[in-house]
Write a protein that holds these residues in place. Structure first.
Motif, short mmCIF file in Angstrom:
data_model
loop_
_atom_site.label_atom_id
_atom_site.label_comp_id
_atom_site.label_asym_id
_atom_site.label_seq_id
_atom_site.Cartn_x
_atom_site.Cartn_y
_atom_site.Cartn_z
N GLU A 100 55.56 52.78 -41.13
CA GLU A 100 55.76 54.23 -41.08
C GLU A 100 57.23 54.59 -41.14
OE1 GLU A 100 54.82 57.42 -37.66
OE2 GLU A 100 53.06 56.57 -38.63
N THR A 101 58.06 53.93 -40.32
CA THR A 101 59.49 54.23 -40.32
C THR A 101 60.14 53.80 -41.62
OG1 THR A 101 59.88 52.12 -39.17
CG2 THR A 101 59.71 54.10 -37.82
N GLY A 102 59.61 52.74 -42.25
CA GLY A 102 60.17 52.31 -43.53
C GLY A 102 60.00 53.37 -44.60
N ARG A 103 58.81 53.99 -44.65
CA ARG A 103 58.60 55.07 -45.62
C ARG A 103 59.53 56.24 -45.36
NH1 ARG A 103 53.05 53.73 -44.69
NH2 ARG A 103 52.87 55.45 -43.21
N VAL A 104 59.77 56.53 -44.08
CA VAL A 104 60.65 57.65 -43.74
C VAL A 104 62.08 57.35 -44.18
CG1 VAL A 104 61.64 58.95 -41.83
CG2 VAL A 104 59.22 58.37 -41.82
N ARG A 105 62.55 56.13 -43.95
CA ARG A 105 63.92 55.79 -44.32
C ARG A 105 64.11 55.88 -45.83
NH1 ARG A 105 63.64 56.69 -40.00
NH2 ARG A 105 64.23 55.51 -38.12
N MET A 106 63.15 55.39 -46.60
CA MET A 106 63.26 55.45 -48.05
C MET A 106 63.28 56.90 -48.54
SD MET A 106 60.96 52.23 -49.41
CE MET A 106 59.47 52.71 -48.53
N VAL A 109 66.71 58.61 -47.65
CA VAL A 109 67.83 58.24 -48.52
C VAL A 109 67.70 58.91 -49.88
CG1 VAL A 109 68.95 56.31 -49.70
CG2 VAL A 109 68.23 56.05 -47.32
N ILE A 110 66.48 58.94 -50.41
CA ILE A 110 66.27 59.57 -51.72
C ILE A 110 66.55 61.07 -51.65
CG2 ILE A 110 64.52 60.11 -53.45
CD1 ILE A 110 63.23 57.41 -52.80
N ASP A 111 66.18 61.72 -50.55
CA ASP A 111 66.43 63.16 -50.40
C ASP A 111 67.90 63.47 -50.14
OD1 ASP A 111 63.77 63.66 -50.82
OD2 ASP A 111 63.26 63.77 -48.68
N MET A 112 68.62 62.55 -49.49
CA MET A 112 70.04 62.78 -49.20
C MET A 112 70.91 62.63 -50.45
SD MET A 112 70.52 60.90 -45.50
CE MET A 112 72.30 61.20 -45.52
N PHE A 113 70.49 61.77 -51.36
CA PHE A 113 71.27 61.55 -52.59
C PHE A 113 70.36 61.76 -53.80
CE2 PHE A 113 72.81 58.75 -49.20
CZ PHE A 113 74.13 59.19 -49.08
N ARG A 122 67.02 53.97 -60.71
CA ARG A 122 67.76 53.91 -59.45
C ARG A 122 66.80 53.82 -58.26
NH1 ARG A 122 73.10 55.80 -59.58
NH2 ARG A 122 74.07 54.95 -61.47
N ARG A 123 65.77 54.64 -58.26
CA ARG A 123 64.82 54.66 -57.16
C ARG A 123 64.08 53.32 -57.04
NH1 ARG A 123 59.40 56.02 -56.39
NH2 ARG A 123 58.95 57.02 -54.37
N PHE A 126 66.40 50.62 -55.69
CA PHE A 126 66.63 50.81 -54.25
C PHE A 126 65.43 50.35 -53.44
CE2 PHE A 126 65.80 53.67 -50.64
CZ PHE A 126 66.83 53.26 -49.81
N LEU A 127 64.21 50.67 -53.89
CA LEU A 127 63.02 50.26 -53.17
C LEU A 127 62.88 48.75 -53.12
CD1 LEU A 127 60.38 52.88 -54.44
CD2 LEU A 127 61.65 52.87 -52.29
N ILE A 128 63.22 48.08 -54.22
CA ILE A 128 63.14 46.61 -54.24
C ILE A 128 64.13 46.01 -53.26
CG2 ILE A 128 63.56 44.57 -55.66
CD1 ILE A 128 62.48 46.14 -58.05
N ILE A 129 65.37 46.50 -53.27
CA ILE A 129 66.38 45.98 -52.34
C ILE A 129 65.99 46.29 -50.90
CG2 ILE A 129 68.79 46.17 -51.63
CD1 ILE A 129 69.49 46.76 -54.54
N PHE A 130 65.50 47.49 -50.66
CA PHE A 130 65.10 47.88 -49.31
C PHE A 130 63.99 46.99 -48.77
CE2 PHE A 130 62.60 50.34 -46.30
CZ PHE A 130 63.56 50.95 -45.51
#
Length: 297
Positions: A100-106, A109-113, A122-123, A126-130
């Motif tokens: 749950e927290t992992g989905r929130v963090r992703m 970050v996408i909403d902030m940038f 890009r998305r 980022f998801l693969i690295i995350f």
């Protein structure tokens, strides 16, 4: 003190479990709700969320404890001995927290940038690295001593004082800083239906008082963490655990200080701008409500 002893630890664990299951504090509802339309009926969605979540928890409780009772009967043991303080169940609950927290963090970050993250690939990169980074981190839990680290994180992570403190802060921010009446105007502007008085009472009084009472009882009846085999954690482990709890709350005052330092004006002006109150008394939805009331009068 006797009341606090009754609350600890079963009812306090139940309180934090309710906060987790409803996605409160961790930001799941905010992240997913940001994709809704402006006129989405959030009032109805919140009622359905509470109803379905409670029914799901009710059914899950029957399923889990029926299995535990069967195991206890077959082994001739009590239920608490079968699950050894519930660590097997907590492991499943902790897995849900991480997801749950992992989905929130992703999503955060996408909403902030948005400009950077919404460019081609890009998305996805980022998801693969995350996912790869957190996969490597969680391999630690599969080691021989991973259960001890798991219990430490479960005890001091999204299951303790940090969650309750954030719940109090969010309730005060919504009910008093932003304003319960103004919140009702926004909901009415979105849905055309004004929330009942119970919502305002919960935002202002009931929710923060319940969370504050649980938080006080948690500190009054604090017990050192021990493993299911009686292992007592060293002092540095307690320091690490409380550091994790502090990291849940620390971003709130840090962000407030940053806003105060970067926004020009007096403290009152900075506060109003930070809450979105400066320069306009109402949002567009609130203005629609005000115009409708003016026509009716």
């Amino acid at each position: 003190m006797e009341c606090c002893q009754l609350l600890y630890p079963v009812w306090l664990d139940a309180c934090t479990q309710v906060l987790f299951s409803y996605g409160v504090v961790v930001g799941t509802l905010i992240a997913l709700g940001s994709y809704n339309k402006v006129k989405n009926n959030c009032y109805k969605d919140s009622l359905w969320l509470c109803l379905l979540n409670s029914c799901t928890s009710f059914v899950a409780g029957f399923t889990v404890f029926s299995v535990l009772g069967f195991m206890a009967e077959k082994q001739g043991l009590s239920v608490d001995k079968v699950v050894q303080s519930g660590r097997q169940i907590r492991r499943e609950r902790q897995t849900g927290k991480v997801q749950e927290t992992g989905r929130v963090r992703m999503a955060s970050v996408i909403d902030m940038f948005p400009k950077q993250m919404r460019r081609p690939w890009r998305r996805e990169i980022f998801l693969i690295i995350f996912c790869l980074v957190f996969f490597l981190i969680h391999i630690i839990f599969t080691t021989q001593g991973g259960i001890y680290l798991f219990q430490l994180i479960d005890h001091h992570g999204l299951n303790g004082a940090g969650v309750l403190v954030l719940s109090v802060i969010e309730s005060v921010a919504a009910g008093w800083a932003f304003g319960a009446e103004r919140m009702c105007d926004v909901v009415e502007g979105m849905t055309g239906q004004r929330p009942c008085v119970l919502f305002k009472l919960c935002w202002r009084y009931i929710t923060p008082l319940i969370c504050m009472a649980c938080l006080i009882c948690m500190f009054l009846n604090y017990q050192p963490l021990t493993s299911n085999r009686g292992y007592v954690y060293p002092d540095w482990a307690y320091g690490l655990g409380w550091t994790m709890s502090c990291f849940i709350v620390v971003p709130v005052p840090i962000w407030a200080v940053v806003k105060i330092r970067t926004i020009k004006g007096t403290f009152k002006e900075v506060t109003r701008r930070g809450l979105g109150l400066a320069g306009r008394r109402h949002t567009n939805q609130e203005m629609g409500v005000a115009e409708g009331r003016a026509k009716e009068s």
